[in-house]
Design a protein around this motif. Sequence first.
Motif: not given
Length: 533
Positions: A424-453
Amino acid sequence: MQKKAIIVGAGPAGLTAAYELLQRTDIVPIVLEKSTDIGGISKTVNYKGNRIDIGGHRFFSKSDRVMDWWMTMMPLDKEAAEIFSISYQNKTREVKAKRPEPTSDTLVAQDPDLIMLVRKRLSRIYFLKQFFTYPIQLSIETLGKLGLATTVKIMLSYLYARAFPRKEEKSLEDFMVNRFGTTLYHLFFKDYTEKVWGVACKDISAEWGAQRIKGISIGKAIAHAVKSAIDAGKPKDIKQKGVETSLIEKFLYPKHGPGQLWEEVARQVTEKGGTVLMQHDVIKIHTQGNQVTGVTALDRATGETVLLEGDYFFSTMPMQELVADLDANVPANVKEVAAGLMYRDFVTIGILLKNLSLTDKKTGEQRPPKLEDTWIYIQEKDVKVGRLQLFNNWSPYMVKDPNTTWVGMEYFCNKGDEFWEQPDDTIRIKAIEELCKIGLAQQSDVLDATVLRMEKTYPAYFGTYNRFDELRNYIDTFENLFLVGRNGMHKYNNSDHSMLTAMVAVDNIEAGIVTKSNIWSINTEQEYHEEKK
């Protein structure tokens, strides 16, 4: 003795079947759900007060029957009822928000939060760091973003496809090229569809397009855009007939997400005399001749097994598992087809942000965008994420703190593949990185994250699906077994279609009908399908 119906699965189809049986017959339903959640893929997950809708569920139907059912279960929000009317099948009716007074046999008054909201529908495509209308429309705005050269190629390609269509629509590629032309297909459809399904469009049955995007075309998109311009400023209704599903502008939505409705249905089923058994996984389906006689289920909470006998059986479990569990002399070809059915699984990452952040193309500065989208389709090739949900826009009550932004990053994958198996930690990191990569977020604005399968979210139209009739014809020989719902029928149904399969199955029981053709025709031939006949 009172007759019983054993229902496998507490999703929309299974719970609708249970409720309908209690309302219209003397048959007592027993619902078996293998998970700990009500609602199947229509469940709502509560993470620290922030709610996640798995895959997004707009409450819209061209079926009066389904709309009435929803409204009975959850009245329209009082404020919305004063402003909006619901129009469907060329008729308009008032929807009263006032709840009925509790009757003498009602032990618990209806929850005042149990209401439907009227929500604005906006979905867009994010491509080349720009937003495009979804489904794609050849508006002046769209063409301006694409540029003159690309616009000319799109038009010429579209005209060629109309003049010289592919004669046989064997694949999804054939289906799309015939409706959009090769250029637009490659720009906006091919890569995204293959990201969703993990296989080439040429290897997917054209039937997927017939069920999911039937009626959508460039011509209809242009006509809709022109009509919208003419109707600008007029009061908006929720149109149900003559409007393609992908073009709906307003929809209904439970205050706390779709799971809220199905939890209420389960409560009413229990209150009316039915039984809902959680963590009960069916492991054997017993048969005698052309009848199902009972099921053996494993109670995952205790580890014990229980045999449940009944007169009628409804299955929403994946057909692959159904055939594997049948205690019958199943023909080899049927086993082969069932084993070869394929599915697409789903991972949602909920990301809580202080704000979304968008780069200003002129200044290069980061600024919080005002996005009204419910879904954003991510067309960019250099990220794996397929779609974003902005849960604040589905319902403001999905978010604990209205000053935060609650985003769902949706990934399409297969159970057991590299992405699914990551921690889950790896998936969380990847999702946050991709959200920042496409230009819709900044890492400093992330407060929390969770993974659901979520397993088997989408039944696939490849694998052995081209031989599906062999499987269907065999299963239909069991007179008291009714396959309903998306996975139960291996059919990419919306929730209203799934509900209708259950309703029609109960109709058949009432009428003594043992053939299943009218159930299978739902979302294929009937009037309430995507396109008005």
